[in-house]
Write a protein that holds these residues in place. Sequence first.
Motif, PDB file in Angstrom:
ATOM      1  N   MET A   1       0.847  -1.205   0.000  1.00  0.00           N
ATOM      2  CA  MET A   1       0.000   0.000   0.000  1.00  0.00           C
ATOM      3  C   MET A   1       0.878   1.249   0.000  1.00  0.00           C
ATOM      4  N   GLU A   2       0.612   2.161  -0.916  1.00  0.00           N
ATOM      5  CA  GLU A   2       1.378   3.390  -1.008  1.00  0.00           C
ATOM      6  C   GLU A   2       0.764   4.480  -0.132  1.00  0.00           C
ATOM      7  N   LEU A   3       1.574   5.498   0.128  1.00  0.00           N
ATOM      8  CA  LEU A   3       1.151   6.551   1.052  1.00  0.00           C
ATOM      9  C   LEU A   3      -0.074   7.307   0.537  1.00  0.00           C
ATOM     10  N   TRP A   4      -0.151   7.535  -0.767  1.00  0.00           N
ATOM     11  CA  TRP A   4      -1.266   8.313  -1.306  1.00  0.00           C
ATOM     12  C   TRP A   4      -2.593   7.570  -1.208  1.00  0.00           C
ATOM     13  N   GLN A   5      -2.531   6.261  -0.948  1.00  0.00           N
ATOM     14  CA  GLN A   5      -3.762   5.477  -0.830  1.00  0.00           C
ATOM     15  C   GLN A   5      -4.368   5.535   0.569  1.00  0.00           C
ATOM     16  N   VAL A   6      -3.601   6.034   1.554  1.00  0.00           N
ATOM     17  CA  VAL A   6      -4.094   6.065   2.937  1.00  0.00           C
ATOM     18  C   VAL A   6      -5.371   6.889   3.071  1.00  0.00           C
ATOM     19  N   LEU A   9      -8.350   4.904   1.559  1.00  0.00           N
ATOM     20  CA  LEU A   9      -8.778   3.781   2.393  1.00  0.00           C
ATOM     21  C   LEU A   9      -9.445   4.265   3.673  1.00  0.00           C
ATOM     22  N   PHE A  10      -8.925   5.354   4.223  1.00  0.00           N
ATOM     23  CA  PHE A  10      -9.503   5.907   5.451  1.00  0.00           C
ATOM     24  C   PHE A  10     -10.942   6.364   5.224  1.00  0.00           C
ATOM     25  N   SER A  11     -11.193   6.977   4.059  1.00  0.00           N
ATOM     26  CA  SER A  11     -12.536   7.477   3.770  1.00  0.00           C
ATOM     27  C   SER A  11     -13.544   6.360   3.551  1.00  0.00           C
ATOM     28  N   CYS A  12     -13.063   5.139   3.403  1.00  0.00           N
ATOM     29  CA  CYS A  12     -13.961   3.994   3.196  1.00  0.00           C
ATOM     30  C   CYS A  12     -14.214   3.207   4.473  1.00  0.00           C
ATOM     31  N   LEU A  13     -13.710   3.695   5.613  1.00  0.00           N
ATOM     32  CA  LEU A  13     -13.902   2.981   6.874  1.00  0.00           C
ATOM     33  C   LEU A  13     -15.382   2.913   7.246  1.00  0.00           C
ATOM     34  N   HIS A 204     -11.807  12.549  -0.350  1.00  0.00           N
ATOM     35  CA  HIS A 204     -11.129  11.659   0.591  1.00  0.00           C
ATOM     36  C   HIS A 204      -9.923  12.346   1.232  1.00  0.00           C
ATOM     37  N   ASN A 205      -9.263  13.249   0.492  1.00  0.00           N
ATOM     38  CA  ASN A 205      -8.149  13.996   1.078  1.00  0.00           C
ATOM     39  C   ASN A 205      -8.632  14.986   2.133  1.00  0.00           C
TER      40      ASN A 205
END
Length: 286
Positions: A1-6, A9-13, A204-205
């Motif tokens: 997992m790359e940093l820009w994907q965090v 993924l967080f917004s999909c919790l 998401h950002n």
Amino acid sequence: MELWQVPLLFSCLPMFPFFDLAHYVASVMALKEQRGAVEVSVRSPIACWFSAMLYCFGGSVLSSLMLAEPPVAFLAKGTNVLLASSVWYLFFYCPQDLFYRCFAFLPLRLLVAGMKEVTRTWKITGGVAHADSHFKDAWLVMVAVGWARGAGGGLISNFEQLVRGVWKPETNELLKMSYPVKVTLIGAVLFTLQHSQYLPVAKHNLVFLYTVFLIVSKVTMMLTRSATSPLTPFEAALGHMFFGLQKTPSKVKGEGTASSNGSSARDQSPEQHRDGVKKRQAKKTE
């Protein structure tokens, strides 16, 4: 997992069950720490339970009223209501107050507070999107509903207090906003601008950055035991710039009285001062 994907993924919790549970725990704990809440739980468990539900679902109730929807719609989510009711029962009626003592442990309390701030972001974004579905591109409605959904528990605090037999109009959040209500209003404005595509930031950002800010500020205030809002310097600058706000009338009046007393004392000669002291001593002896 790359940093820009965090952020993505967080917004999909998913919020249920863990983050919702943390929200209920933090909300009912705040209710229990209100003066007189424990006495109400003994005298009237129904009133105490209703107050707890307003703490947990106040945002849903207020936003529904604003959009002319049934304010009892949250009761349709039976699982959430049952979970919140279980938390309420354990906080107020657990033997030896073990449940409250467990979550009063600082590291666990910080964890719960941080998870509650995550749910705040989700409530704001949900409120903005829900308002847009009723009133297309109505900025003020989107801001108001997002604000109500994210900080409804605070905005209806006077009504919640009435349920417990307390009337404190001076605690109205519109008269003196608490930090959560202020920061929720800022979030509602930001997400409304983003939703209307006037803020060139991916959703998401923005969700990730705003939530990180909420968590960091909340945890910092709890660790430092500070009641001062991080927004205070900006509020003072903006208030002075747009409204000329400098000092509250009470402070100005108090300082004026003190200065007048001080000037009158300075204007007195030494002989008058000694005569005044002798008169006061004579009155005491009488």
